[in-house]
Design a protein around this motif. Sequence first.
Motif, short mmCIF file in Angstrom:
data_model
loop_
_atom_site.label_atom_id
_atom_site.label_comp_id
_atom_site.label_asym_id
_atom_site.label_seq_id
_atom_site.Cartn_x
_atom_site.Cartn_y
_atom_site.Cartn_z
N ALA A 168 51.67 46.35 61.08
CA ALA A 168 52.88 47.12 61.32
C ALA A 168 53.09 48.26 60.32
CB ALA A 168 54.10 46.19 61.29
N THR A 169 52.08 48.58 59.52
CA THR A 169 52.24 49.64 58.52
C THR A 169 51.03 50.55 58.50
OG1 THR A 169 52.72 50.10 56.20
CG2 THR A 169 51.23 48.28 56.65
N ASP A 170 51.26 51.80 58.11
CA ASP A 170 50.16 52.77 58.04
C ASP A 170 49.55 52.85 56.65
OD1 ASP A 170 50.28 53.52 60.72
OD2 ASP A 170 51.83 55.02 60.33
N THR A 171 50.40 52.75 55.61
CA THR A 171 49.93 52.91 54.24
C THR A 171 50.51 51.82 53.37
OG1 THR A 171 49.84 55.32 54.53
CG2 THR A 171 49.76 54.49 52.28
N ALA A 172 49.64 51.14 52.62
CA ALA A 172 50.09 50.07 51.72
C ALA A 172 48.97 49.75 50.74
CB ALA A 172 50.46 48.82 52.52
N VAL A 173 49.35 49.13 49.64
CA VAL A 173 48.36 48.54 48.73
C VAL A 173 48.31 47.06 49.05
CG1 VAL A 173 47.74 48.04 46.35
CG2 VAL A 173 48.72 50.27 46.94
N VAL A 174 47.15 46.60 49.49
CA VAL A 174 46.97 45.21 49.88
C VAL A 174 46.17 44.48 48.80
CG1 VAL A 174 45.84 43.67 51.54
CG2 VAL A 174 47.11 45.66 52.34
N ARG A 175 46.64 43.32 48.44
CA ARG A 175 45.93 42.48 47.47
C ARG A 175 45.48 41.21 48.16
NH1 ARG A 175 47.55 40.64 41.32
NH2 ARG A 175 46.82 38.50 41.44
N VAL A 176 44.20 40.90 48.00
CA VAL A 176 43.62 39.67 48.52
C VAL A 176 43.33 38.77 47.33
CG1 VAL A 176 41.71 38.62 49.79
CG2 VAL A 176 42.59 40.87 50.48
N THR A 177 44.05 37.64 47.24
CA THR A 177 43.88 36.70 46.14
C THR A 177 43.24 35.42 46.69
OG1 THR A 177 45.89 37.55 45.07
CG2 THR A 177 45.06 35.41 44.32
N VAL A 178 42.20 34.96 46.00
CA VAL A 178 41.47 33.78 46.43
C VAL A 178 41.73 32.66 45.42
CG1 VAL A 178 39.21 32.84 47.01
CG2 VAL A 178 39.72 35.25 47.49
N PHE A 179 42.28 31.53 45.90
CA PHE A 179 42.56 30.41 45.00
C PHE A 179 42.57 29.11 45.80
CE2 PHE A 179 46.67 31.03 46.83
CZ PHE A 179 47.43 29.89 46.62
N ASP A 180 42.50 28.00 45.10
CA ASP A 180 42.54 26.68 45.72
C ASP A 180 43.80 25.97 45.27
OD1 ASP A 180 42.25 24.07 46.59
OD2 ASP A 180 40.14 23.91 46.03
N PRO A 181 44.78 25.78 46.17
CA PRO A 181 46.04 25.13 45.77
C PRO A 181 45.88 23.71 45.27
CG PRO A 181 46.24 26.21 47.91
CD PRO A 181 44.79 26.19 47.57
N ASN A 182 44.74 23.07 45.58
CA ASN A 182 44.54 21.67 45.18
C ASN A 182 43.95 21.53 43.77
OD1 ASN A 182 45.48 20.47 47.62
ND2 ASN A 182 43.57 21.11 48.60
N LEU A 183 43.57 22.64 43.16
CA LEU A 183 43.07 22.57 41.79
C LEU A 183 44.24 22.63 40.82
CD1 LEU A 183 39.89 24.88 41.79
CD2 LEU A 183 40.03 22.39 42.07
N ALA A 184 44.32 21.64 39.94
CA ALA A 184 45.38 21.58 38.94
C ALA A 184 44.75 21.68 37.56
CB ALA A 184 46.17 20.29 39.09
N LYS B 72 41.39 29.23 49.39
CA LYS B 72 42.16 29.83 50.47
C LYS B 72 42.45 31.30 50.12
CE LYS B 72 44.35 25.54 51.99
NZ LYS B 72 45.64 24.87 52.35
N ILE B 73 42.89 32.03 51.11
CA ILE B 73 43.03 33.48 50.97
C ILE B 73 44.50 33.86 51.11
CG2 ILE B 73 42.33 35.72 51.89
CD1 ILE B 73 39.91 34.07 53.17
N LEU B 74 45.06 34.41 50.06
CA LEU B 74 46.43 34.91 50.06
C LEU B 74 46.40 36.42 50.18
CD1 LEU B 74 49.51 34.41 49.58
CD2 LEU B 74 49.05 34.79 47.14
N VAL B 75 47.09 36.95 51.19
CA VAL B 75 47.16 38.40 51.38
C VAL B 75 48.60 38.85 51.17
CG1 VAL B 75 46.79 40.31 52.98
CG2 VAL B 75 45.24 38.34 53.01
N THR B 76 48.78 39.78 50.25
CA THR B 76 50.10 40.34 49.98
C THR B 76 49.99 41.86 50.05
OG1 THR B 76 49.65 40.31 47.60
CG2 THR B 76 50.81 38.42 48.51
#
Length: 258
Positions: free
Chosen positions: A71-87, A98-102
């Motif tokens: 829904a957008t033409d211009t943005a800065v996208v960050r792809v963060t890769v992490f495992d929520p089960n790792l403590a 897993k892949i978090l996109v913001t």
Amino acid sequence: MELNGSPIDQPDLAALALVGYAHFTSMRVENHAVRGLSHHMDRLISDCRTVFDADLDTGHVRELIRQAVAATDTAVVRVTVFDPNLALANIGAEAHPKILVTSRPAPALPQAPMTLSSAVYTRDLPKTKHVGLFGALHQRRLTQRAGADDVLFTTPDGAITEIATSNIAIITNGQLIWPQAEVLPGITMRLLSQTLDEEVIVRPITLAELPHIDGAVATNAAVGVRAIGRIDNVDLPIDHETVNRLRAEYESIPAERI
């Protein structure tokens, strides 16, 4: 903010915030295309192996980015890769990242010339784009509170390495010179080096050289090429023809469709 294509829930977000073991890449998306998209994907693959000893499906990553920017033409996208089960206690367990996109609004271009203040500092795993940014951001905070825009990292003997979240290059006799140092190989840095080819040099650069150079630029994927107007007490030319040419060369690089 989506994790594997769905809104992220509080426990997963808390795992990222409280453990902070992850890697990422950030890119400027314009008209659903990215300069150096394949380089960003290669970085994610390589860093996922370094950080998690795991493979990454970049086709799935691209699908998630397309969904996030539909829904957008211009943005800065960050792809963060992490495992929520790792403590903290089981960080050595088998990882299933897993892949978090913001996304956030993209800054207007070109950016005004920036000022830098140097500090002796080296990031952990400097060739990996990971989320361990506390030390770098602390140095940036100290620098900004002292009046500069950002911090330039150096070795104890005054060799220049990188800016907190950007690469730096100096300009001498029309040539672009990158520091020969342990730095993150930025995507904008790679694209410029490929485009300019024989006009690019990699060698040690020291603070002592700064009064004698023709200019300097900062590069990153969000802003492209940005002139540097001052480093410590040394004023640098911001209207040198090579600065403008570098920006034009970068902007002429074709973007890849997501």
